[in-house]
Design a protein around this motif. Structure first.
Motif, PDB file in Angstrom:
ATOM      1  N   SER A 188       0.854  -1.189   0.000  1.00  0.00           N
ATOM      2  CA  SER A 188       0.000   0.000   0.000  1.00  0.00           C
ATOM      3  C   SER A 188       0.883   1.229   0.000  1.00  0.00           C
ATOM      4  O   SER A 188       2.032   1.178   0.454  1.00  0.00           O
ATOM      5  CB  SER A 188      -0.900   0.002   1.236  1.00  0.00           C
ATOM      6  OG  SER A 188      -0.120   0.086   2.394  1.00  0.00           O
ATOM      7  N   SER A 232      -3.586   1.880   5.477  1.00  0.00           N
ATOM      8  CA  SER A 232      -2.390   1.331   4.833  1.00  0.00           C
ATOM      9  C   SER A 232      -2.031  -0.038   5.387  1.00  0.00           C
ATOM     10  O   SER A 232      -1.719  -0.959   4.647  1.00  0.00           O
ATOM     11  CB  SER A 232      -1.182   2.226   5.098  1.00  0.00           C
ATOM     12  OG  SER A 232      -1.168   3.247   4.191  1.00  0.00           O
ATOM     13  N   ILE A 284      -4.381  -3.022   4.521  1.00  0.00           N
ATOM     14  CA  ILE A 284      -4.217  -3.610   3.177  1.00  0.00           C
ATOM     15  C   ILE A 284      -3.203  -4.754   3.201  1.00  0.00           C
ATOM     16  O   ILE A 284      -3.376  -5.766   2.530  1.00  0.00           O
ATOM     17  CB  ILE A 284      -3.807  -2.521   2.156  1.00  0.00           C
ATOM     18  CG1 ILE A 284      -4.960  -1.530   1.980  1.00  0.00           C
ATOM     19  CG2 ILE A 284      -3.409  -3.137   0.814  1.00  0.00           C
ATOM     20  CD1 ILE A 284      -4.627  -0.312   1.149  1.00  0.00           C
TER      21      ILE A 284
END
Ligand code: FMN
Lengths: 242, 192
Positions: free
Chosen positions: B163, B183, B186
């Protein structure tokens, strides 16, 4: 007054590099056209404060900045970024005055395909924009190792004696002649204080041979190098395996 | 699960330490163990471009300094985090100094990957990658470059999940936390 150019050679490999070979080919063409050139090998320059200052003075006096740099992991290496930062700081400190000044960049990639350089070139463009330098464009060089070994004029001379039907003309002579012509046209535009038209630079957007052929050549190269060093059976070692 | 944060801030950055702390805390809350390497504090010489890490001492850079340790930490982590001020759309010089020294993590051999030439893997597993860039204020062009750069890096680093995130210096703590959480989610386990 003659126009002035500052050339920043940004490869740690010095004379063995594509950045050196292609960059100095351009500077020789600029000099033929009466441009005075100051060259800096940034790996050496950045070690010494007086040389950094000389580089900044040269950029201040220059109409054109030429960067020739390797591509390391999809962008410029550490030292090229550091050089850009020093230049940006010098602009901010008023050590470089704003005037009409162009930046032209050469990005040299090891992989065959030109487009691995696209991001690096966009980063150079942003560097120019941040410092109000006019972005004149850049050359996305693929398979740069070939140019590191053979400077363009020598390479063309070497290929000349090959019979007309030799397949190497298609994969080497034709692309190198095209690169030479794009370089010459770029130099012409820059000498006139113009940016290089996109259509001219886009002529380099092609892949000159099948990927598999390049891979085979490259992999054989590693094997030959390893054989000389006696490391063939170590090439796939995993020293940091968990 | 382990992590390492490669912090590519410059010495005078007063914002990134805050982001770094928040990222570490979030990782630890998610049961990752690891720490941060402040790259500007370390002695890391620039890559020589010699390829000896591929042919002479395969997998190990010939320069014996902290650059070796960084490469080792990178490959031995489950999640690798870069935190960097965005420079012209790309990474900081400090981060790049360390990354340039890490190509020994790849095999020298080329192959076709996603219809392009890339290297073969050296290791069986590569870390998932989280890249956090900071900007003083929004800059659409640089953010687009940054996002594409991370995507290209992943093709070269073989991360299965990745990410990228841009945090602005004037983002408030709630916004920063949300961005960090997004972030990490992910690449987190919950997203297998
Ligand atoms: C650390 C490192 C990273 C590299 N990363 C890339 C890359 O991402 N893409 C690529 O096409 N070539 C990559 N290369 C290959 C170089 O771009 C290639 O060797 C080029 O010729 C270097 O330019 P020079 O000859 O001017 O030094 C990398 C080389 C090194 C040493």
């Amino acid at each position: 007054m003659n126009k002035q150019l500052t050339f920043l050679m940004c490869s740690p490999r010095g004379e063995k590099s594509a950045s050196h070979s292609i960059g100095f080919y351009l500077t020789s063409l600029f000099e033929e056209k009466g441009i005075s050139v100051n060259s800096f090998s940034v790996y050496q320059t950045l070690k010494i404060q007086e040389e950094i200052e000389e580089m900044i003075i040269s950029i201040n006096e220059s109409d054109i900045i030429l960067i020739s740099s390797p591509l390391y992991i999809d962008q410029a290496p550490y030292m090229t970024i550091k050089t850009m930062n020093i230049i940006t700081d010098s602009f901010q400190q008023g050590k470089i005055s704003k005037k009409e000044r162009h930046l032209f960049a050469i990005s040299n990639a090891g992989y065959l395909e030109y487009y691995h350089n696209n991001i690096a070139l966009k980063i150079y463009e942003q560097f120019a924009k941040e410092n109000e330098i006019i972005w004149a464009g850049g050359l996305p060089i693929g398979a740069a190792g070939t140019h590191a070994q053979y400077p363009i004029p020598e390479f063309l001379k070497m290929l000349e004696p090959l019979p007309k039907e030799d397949p190497r003309h298609e994969i080497y002579t034709k692309p190198t002649k095209l690169l030479d012509s794009v370089i010459r046209t770029s130099v012409d535009h820059l000498c006139k204080g113009e940016i290089v038209p996109k259509e001219e630079l886009q002529k380099l957007e092609f892949v000159p041979m099948p990927l598999e052929a390049y891979i085979e050549g490259g992999n054989n190269g590693w094997l030959e190098a390893a054989e000389k060093l006696g490391t063939t059976d170590k090439l796939r070692d995993k020293p940091y395996e968990r | 699960m382990s992590y390492v944060i490669l912090n590519g801030m410059y010495k005078d950055d007063s914002f990134i330490p805050r982001v770094n702390k928040m990222v570490s805390e979030e990782l630890q809350r998610s049961n990752y163990a690891g720490d941060t390497v402040i790259l500007h504090d370390k002695e890391i010489k620039p890559c020589l471009g010699c390829f000896k890490c591929w042919v002479q001492t395969p997998g190990i850079c010939i320069i014996d300094d902290y650059g070796r340790e960084v490469a080792k930490r990178m490959i031995q982590s489950d999640v690798l985090v870069y935190i960097t001020p965005i420079n012209y759309g790309g990474y900081s010089a400090e981060l790049k100094k360390a990354l340039d020294r890490s190509i020994g993590l790849l095999s020298p051999f080329f192959r076709v990957h996603e219809k392009e030439i890339h290297h073969e893997t050296r290791y069986n597993e590569y870390p998932n990658l989280v890249v956090i860039g900071t900007l003083e204020k929004p800059n659409a062009e640089q953010e687009e470059i940054f996002t594409s750069l991370v995507k290209r890096n992943v093709l070269n680093l073989f991360s299965e999940k990745y990410s990228s995130q841009v945090i602005y210096n004037d983002d408030d703590n709630t916004t920063i936390t949300k961005k960090i959480e997004r972030s990490l989610a992910i690449v987190g386990e919950g997203n297998e």
